[in-house]
Each structure stands twice: as structure tokens, then as C-alpha cells.
Write a protein that holds these residues in place. Structure first.
Motif, short mmCIF file in Angstrom:
data_model
loop_
_atom_site.label_atom_id
_atom_site.label_comp_id
_atom_site.label_asym_id
_atom_site.label_seq_id
_atom_site.Cartn_x
_atom_site.Cartn_y
_atom_site.Cartn_z
N GLU A 1 56.91 -26.29 37.78
CA GLU A 1 55.99 -27.33 37.30
C GLU A 1 54.89 -27.60 38.32
O GLU A 1 53.71 -27.72 37.96
N GLU A 2 55.25 -27.66 39.58
CA GLU A 2 54.24 -27.88 40.63
C GLU A 2 53.24 -26.72 40.67
O GLU A 2 52.03 -26.93 40.84
N HIS B 1 50.77 -27.07 37.83
CA HIS B 1 49.71 -28.05 38.10
C HIS B 1 48.55 -27.39 38.85
O HIS B 1 47.39 -27.62 38.56
N TYR C 1 50.08 -37.19 38.13
CA TYR C 1 49.08 -36.63 37.24
C TYR C 1 49.05 -37.42 35.95
O TYR C 1 49.97 -38.16 35.64
N GLU D 1 51.02 -33.78 32.85
CA GLU D 1 52.45 -33.65 33.12
C GLU D 1 53.12 -32.80 32.04
O GLU D 1 53.92 -31.92 32.32
ZN LIG Z 1 54.18 -32.96 37.49
#
Ligand SMILES: [Zn+2]
Length: 201
Positions: free
Chosen positions: A105-106, A109, A135, A140
Motif C-alpha cells: 500500500e505504501e 501511494h 492521505y 487510501e
Molecule cells: Zn495509505
């Protein structure tokens, strides 16, 4: 390129296409597990182990790894290092399968170009507050969904479902949690097919 299979729904097609781009960039085979730890450096993320963080009080550490451990999974620090990399801290209690989703997930982003909207305090405690980037809600969702699609791509997922594999077997194959596989089955609308295949007995 061979035919790309995409899930139904414009939003999910877009997430899938972006995720396929990440997988392509990582050079991983279409049905193979993606290792986000290998991809992190291309997103200028430096994964630091929790034990390497200085200045956290004994009480805060006990809270973050004890009663508070289920409340956080990880995050990127708001201030980049002089070389531009950002530090990512992952919850060491969560195990590799959950950690893969958090780190992915990071990475999403960064690759999706999201800008943090504000700073947010992740863990409530008086002494050692952990600051994370926050965010917008849409970002997200996009980061989580795209990260999950990169880890569990639709084409391979669909094939495994048709071959009769269980969510646990699929999870082991992709090095992710069974919950993540079931989330992917639902958002890509394979859940009905999956349930039908496993409902007898
Ligand atoms: Zn996130």
C-alpha cells in the motif's frame, strides 16, 4: 502482449491496470508472487525495523507492540531523508503476509503519485507519538486496492478459482493473508464462483 483479463467495473479495471504496471515494473511473472520488499527501493522507500527506531520510551514501545499492536500496521514517515528516501516502519508483530499488504500500500501511494494531505498521529500515547503521512480517503482506497491487485492479480486469481483452489491455498501461493485473497475475490466479483466451487460438502 497476451490478452489481459480485467475484472468488471471501471474503477476496478483501472486499479488492475495500474497494478499490472507495478508487476511489469517488478519483472514478476503473471501468476507469481510479488515481493514488495524488492519493489520498495524503486519507490524510494527505506524499510526500517521497529527495533532500529530510537527515542521511543519503554512505555510507548510496550503499548505499540502490546495492547496497541492491532491498531497500527505501519506507515511512511513524513520527513524524507537527505537523499529523498522515506522511511517506512512496519509492525513487527503482524507477520510477513500482513506486512506484504501494508508495504505494498505504501509503495502504491508513491507510484500513484499521492500527496499526503496532512500529518496524523497514529498511536495515542503521551510520550512517543508516531507520526504518519495521511492521505485523502479516495487515495487510501486506490492505494490499498491497487496494492492488493498487484499482490493478487485478477487473471491468476480467476484461473486458480476455476482450478478449485481454496482461498488459503491461493494466499500461500501469493504470500498474503487469506483475508486479502477473499477481499480480492469479492471486489473482482469472483466470490460467487468461488463459493459455488466450495459450497458442497
Ligand atoms: Zn495509505
Amino acid at each position: 502482449m497476451i490478452d489481459i483479463e480485467l475484472p468488471p467495473g471501471d474503477k476496478w479495471r483501472l486499479f488492475e491496470l495500474q497494478a499490472l504496471g507495478f508487476r511489469d515494473f517488478a519483472g514478476v511473472r503473471s501468476d507469481a508472487a510479488l515481493d514488495p520488499f524488492r519493489l520498495a527501493k524503486f519507490a524510494s522507500l527505506l524499510v526500517v525495523s521497529f527495533d532500529q527506531i530510537k527515542g521511543i520510551s519503554v512505555e510507548a514501545r510496550a503499548h505499540l507492540l502490546g495492547s496497541g499492536s492491532e491498531k497500527w500496521s505501519g506507515g511512511a514517515c513524513s520527513h524524507p531523508l537527505p537523499d529523498g528516501r522515506r522511511i517506512v516502519i512496519l509492525n513487527p508483530n503482524h507477520g510477513r503476509m500482513r506486512t506484504n499488504a501494508t508495504l505494498m500500500e505504501e509503495i502504491s501511494h508513491v507510484f500513484l503519485g499521492h500527496q499526503p494531505s496532512k500529518l496524523k498521529v497514529m498511536a495515542e500515547n503521551e510520550t512517543g507519538q508516531t507520526i504518519s503521512r495521511d492521505y485523502r480517503k479516495a487515495d487510501e482506497e486506490a492505494a490499498y486496492a491497487t496494492g492488493a491487485a498487484a499482490l493478487v492479480p485478477f487473471s491468476a486469481l480467476r484461473r486458480f478459482v476455476l482450478e478449485g483452489l481454496t482461498s488459503l491455498q491461493i494466499a500461500k501461493h501469493f504470500h498474503v493473508s487469506r483475508e486479502l485473497v477473499e477481499y480480492r475475490l469479492k471486489v473482482t466479483r469472483l466470490w460467487g464462483t468461488y463459493r459455488a466451487a466450495h459450497s458442497t460438502r
